[in-house]
Write a protein that holds these residues in place. Sequence first.
Motif, PDB file in Angstrom:
ATOM      1  N   THR A 126      48.124  34.585  30.833  1.00 35.60           N
ATOM      2  CA  THR A 126      47.063  33.791  31.465  1.00 35.60           C
ATOM      3  C   THR A 126      46.726  32.536  30.652  1.00 35.60           C
ATOM      4  OG1 THR A 126      44.891  33.940  32.528  1.00 35.60           O
ATOM      5  CG2 THR A 126      45.116  35.047  30.414  1.00 35.60           C
ATOM      6  N   ASN A 179      53.345  41.020  33.167  1.00 35.29           N
ATOM      7  CA  ASN A 179      52.660  42.051  33.976  1.00 35.29           C
ATOM      8  C   ASN A 179      53.178  43.453  33.656  1.00 35.29           C
ATOM      9  OD1 ASN A 179      52.104  39.475  35.392  1.00 35.29           O
ATOM     10  ND2 ASN A 179      51.168  40.802  36.918  1.00 35.29           N
ATOM     11  N   ASN A 199      44.782  45.812  40.055  1.00 30.99           N
ATOM     12  CA  ASN A 199      46.181  45.427  39.822  1.00 30.99           C
ATOM     13  C   ASN A 199      47.112  46.130  40.810  1.00 30.99           C
ATOM     14  OD1 ASN A 199      45.094  45.455  36.552  1.00 30.99           O
ATOM     15  ND2 ASN A 199      45.932  43.617  37.457  1.00 30.99           N
ATOM     16  N   LEU A 200      48.241  45.483  41.011  1.00 30.21           N
ATOM     17  CA  LEU A 200      49.138  45.901  42.093  1.00 30.21           C
ATOM     18  C   LEU A 200      49.672  47.334  41.939  1.00 30.21           C
ATOM     19  CD1 LEU A 200      50.703  45.184  44.647  1.00 30.21           C
ATOM     20  CD2 LEU A 200      52.434  44.084  43.201  1.00 30.21           C
ATOM     21  N   THR A 216      47.059  46.015  50.762  1.00 31.23           N
ATOM     22  CA  THR A 216      47.027  44.663  51.331  1.00 31.23           C
ATOM     23  C   THR A 216      47.780  43.748  50.385  1.00 31.23           C
ATOM     24  OG1 THR A 216      44.885  45.067  52.357  1.00 31.23           O
ATOM     25  CG2 THR A 216      45.545  42.764  52.104  1.00 31.23           C
ATOM     26  N   PHE A 218      48.359  40.272  49.084  1.00 30.51           N
ATOM     27  CA  PHE A 218      47.514  39.081  49.118  1.00 30.51           C
ATOM     28  C   PHE A 218      48.358  37.820  49.316  1.00 30.51           C
ATOM     29  CE2 PHE A 218      44.670  41.742  46.174  1.00 30.51           C
ATOM     30  CZ  PHE A 218      43.944  42.242  47.235  1.00 30.51           C
ATOM     31  N   CYS A 229      53.758  36.386  46.219  1.00 33.57           N
ATOM     32  CA  CYS A 229      53.721  35.897  44.826  1.00 33.57           C
ATOM     33  C   CYS A 229      54.800  36.566  43.968  1.00 33.57           C
ATOM     34  CB  CYS A 229      52.381  36.221  44.181  1.00 33.57           C
ATOM     35  SG  CYS A 229      51.005  35.302  44.840  1.00 33.57           S
ATOM     36  N   ARG A 231      55.921  37.642  40.016  1.00 36.54           N
ATOM     37  CA  ARG A 231      55.443  37.895  38.651  1.00 36.54           C
ATOM     38  C   ARG A 231      56.582  38.476  37.815  1.00 36.54           C
ATOM     39  NH1 ARG A 231      51.992  35.331  40.389  1.00 36.54           N
ATOM     40  NH2 ARG A 231      49.751  35.692  40.509  1.00 36.54           N
ATOM     41  N   ARG A 292      44.543  35.875  47.560  1.00 34.80           N
ATOM     42  CA  ARG A 292      43.427  36.220  46.671  1.00 34.80           C
ATOM     43  C   ARG A 292      43.087  34.985  45.838  1.00 34.80           C
ATOM     44  NH1 ARG A 292      44.261  41.170  42.441  1.00 34.80           N
ATOM     45  NH2 ARG A 292      45.678  39.682  41.461  1.00 34.80           N
ATOM     46  N   ASP A 295      44.964  33.407  42.367  1.00 32.43           N
ATOM     47  CA  ASP A 295      46.358  33.816  42.130  1.00 32.43           C
ATOM     48  C   ASP A 295      47.278  32.599  42.092  1.00 32.43           C
ATOM     49  OD1 ASP A 295      46.153  36.545  41.863  1.00 32.43           O
ATOM     50  OD2 ASP A 295      46.533  36.988  43.976  1.00 32.43           O
TER      51      ASP A 295
HETATM   52  N1  UFG Z   1      48.432  42.014  44.638  1.00 34.88           N
HETATM   53  C1  UFG Z   1      48.436  42.341  45.982  1.00 34.88           C
HETATM   54  N2  UFG Z   1      47.624  43.355  46.391  1.00 34.88           N
HETATM   55  C2  UFG Z   1      46.828  44.067  45.543  1.00 34.88           C
HETATM   56  C3  UFG Z   1      46.850  43.723  44.158  1.00 34.88           C
HETATM   57  C4  UFG Z   1      47.655  42.687  43.752  1.00 34.88           C
HETATM   58  O1  UFG Z   1      49.139  41.731  46.777  1.00 34.88           O
HETATM   59  O2  UFG Z   1      46.104  44.969  45.989  1.00 34.88           O
HETATM   60  C5  UFG Z   1      49.319  40.931  44.186  1.00 34.88           C
HETATM   61  C6  UFG Z   1      48.564  39.764  43.571  1.00 34.88           C
HETATM   62  O3  UFG Z   1      48.144  38.869  44.572  1.00 34.88           O
HETATM   63  C7  UFG Z   1      49.615  39.189  42.642  1.00 34.88           C
HETATM   64  C8  UFG Z   1      50.432  40.406  42.211  1.00 34.88           C
HETATM   65  O4  UFG Z   1      50.144  41.416  43.152  1.00 34.88           O
HETATM   66  O5  UFG Z   1      50.444  38.336  43.346  1.00 34.88           O
HETATM   67  C9  UFG Z   1      50.071  40.902  40.824  1.00 34.88           C
HETATM   68  O6  UFG Z   1      48.683  41.096  40.778  1.00 34.88           O
HETATM   69  P1  UFG Z   1      47.999  41.893  39.581  1.00 34.88           P
HETATM   70  O7  UFG Z   1      46.526  41.923  39.870  1.00 34.88           O
HETATM   71  O8  UFG Z   1      48.684  43.198  39.372  1.00 34.88           O
HETATM   72  O9  UFG Z   1      48.333  41.001  38.317  1.00 34.88           O
HETATM   73  P2  UFG Z   1      47.974  39.454  38.039  1.00 34.88           P
HETATM   74  O10 UFG Z   1      49.277  38.752  37.954  1.00 34.88           O
HETATM   75  O11 UFG Z   1      46.971  38.920  38.971  1.00 34.88           O
HETATM   76  O12 UFG Z   1      47.224  39.604  36.651  1.00 34.88           O
HETATM   77  C10 UFG Z   1      47.943  39.859  35.508  1.00 34.88           C
HETATM   78  C11 UFG Z   1      47.083  40.671  34.528  1.00 34.88           C
HETATM   79  C12 UFG Z   1      45.935  39.848  33.996  1.00 34.88           C
HETATM   80  C13 UFG Z   1      46.403  38.500  33.533  1.00 34.88           C
HETATM   81  C14 UFG Z   1      47.172  37.805  34.629  1.00 34.88           C
HETATM   82  C15 UFG Z   1      47.697  36.473  34.235  1.00 34.88           C
HETATM   83  O13 UFG Z   1      46.571  41.818  35.159  1.00 34.88           O
HETATM   84  O14 UFG Z   1      45.392  40.533  32.892  1.00 34.88           O
HETATM   85  O15 UFG Z   1      48.289  38.628  34.978  1.00 34.88           O
HETATM   86  O16 UFG Z   1      48.586  36.616  33.198  1.00 34.88           O
HETATM   87  F1  UFG Z   1      45.337  37.722  33.196  1.00 34.88           F
END
Ligand code: UFG
Length: 333
Positions: A126, A179, A199-200, A216, A218, A229, A231, A292, A295
Amino acid sequence: MNILVTGGAGYIGSHTVVELMNAGHNPIIADDLSNAHYSAVDRIGKITGKVPTFYKVNCACKAQLRHVFSQHKIDAVIHFAAFKAVGESVKKPLEYYRNNLDSTMTLLEVMEEFGCKKLVFSSSATVYGPNNPHPYKEEMPAIQSSSPYGWTKVMNERILTDYCTAHPDFSAVLLRYFNPIGAHESGLLGDDPNGIPNNLMPYIGRVAAGQLEKLTIFGGDYETPDGTCQRDYLHVVDLAVGHLKALEYAAEHNGVEAINLGTGNGISVLELVNAFQKVNGIKLPYVVGPRRDGDLPAFWADATKAKQLLGWEATHTVEDMCRSSWNFAKKGV
Ligand code: UFG
């Protein structure tokens, strides 16, 4: 080595403690259990054959930390303890800044008092913020974030960098995680957040276990190959091993070093969902919903530096991550 592991009962911390013990180190866990359960410590004992030393300690409390340092000759610290929910941090910024910054500064003061000069810090991708192109490289400006949680990582990196400048014999490795998903092969340790997961992968696990109705996704209209998205998902055991390597590096080098821990590959939400369904033979109900807030469309690591400096690279596949996640989630622990 005697390694103090703050936040050692948490998701990444507990897996790291297992790897430390497997490598012959003596980890000492300090965790206030505000977002973890003592049962993780017992489970580490089941996996390794020895229950690690545990202290219920809030790292922002100097007296509590001093007590731990007075009981053991601590050779190095791995500092995981922090609040970590992005959305919650937007609602409770002061709690996040107070907790995540105080704990690091208090820890540094106590380390200095007891002559401990090696630290591995739990940072995050992040810190690259929304403006850097991916793949992210360590030399890019890592000075932005999109949430108070993320800003605490940026600020902690700054604090540690300045501390190393003032103390040239100190060593800090800033590990920027991408991730982490997956679970220990025993099914005893994994990501088990309180309440509805943000988290996913933990969300997928609860849907697969029938505890939540559907996932869902996002956003399906991003400028990515399938519209969802991307990751850099990496297995938590690979991440844990990365900490061991970082510790070995810190033991032999002084100064501050930021290092990405990721696979170097971008995986889309849809690809992950499909891999989970295929490898586990499970139909996962999902809908594609709106984006979301906050993102980014896509990012992944340039993982070259970790390989060069630490001799580390991820070894687990996406299938391994999906299989082990379900092996943990289906036990409903
Ligand atoms: N997602 C969905 N549905 C959900 C949850 C997540 O589609 O119910 C998607 C998100 O939109 C994203 C992907 O899955 O595209 C990953 O989402 P996460 O919440 O699992 O992870 P993030 O990439 O948003 O966040 C992670 C870490 C954070 C960190 C961030 C940036 O959890 O600690 O990466 O590095 F800050």
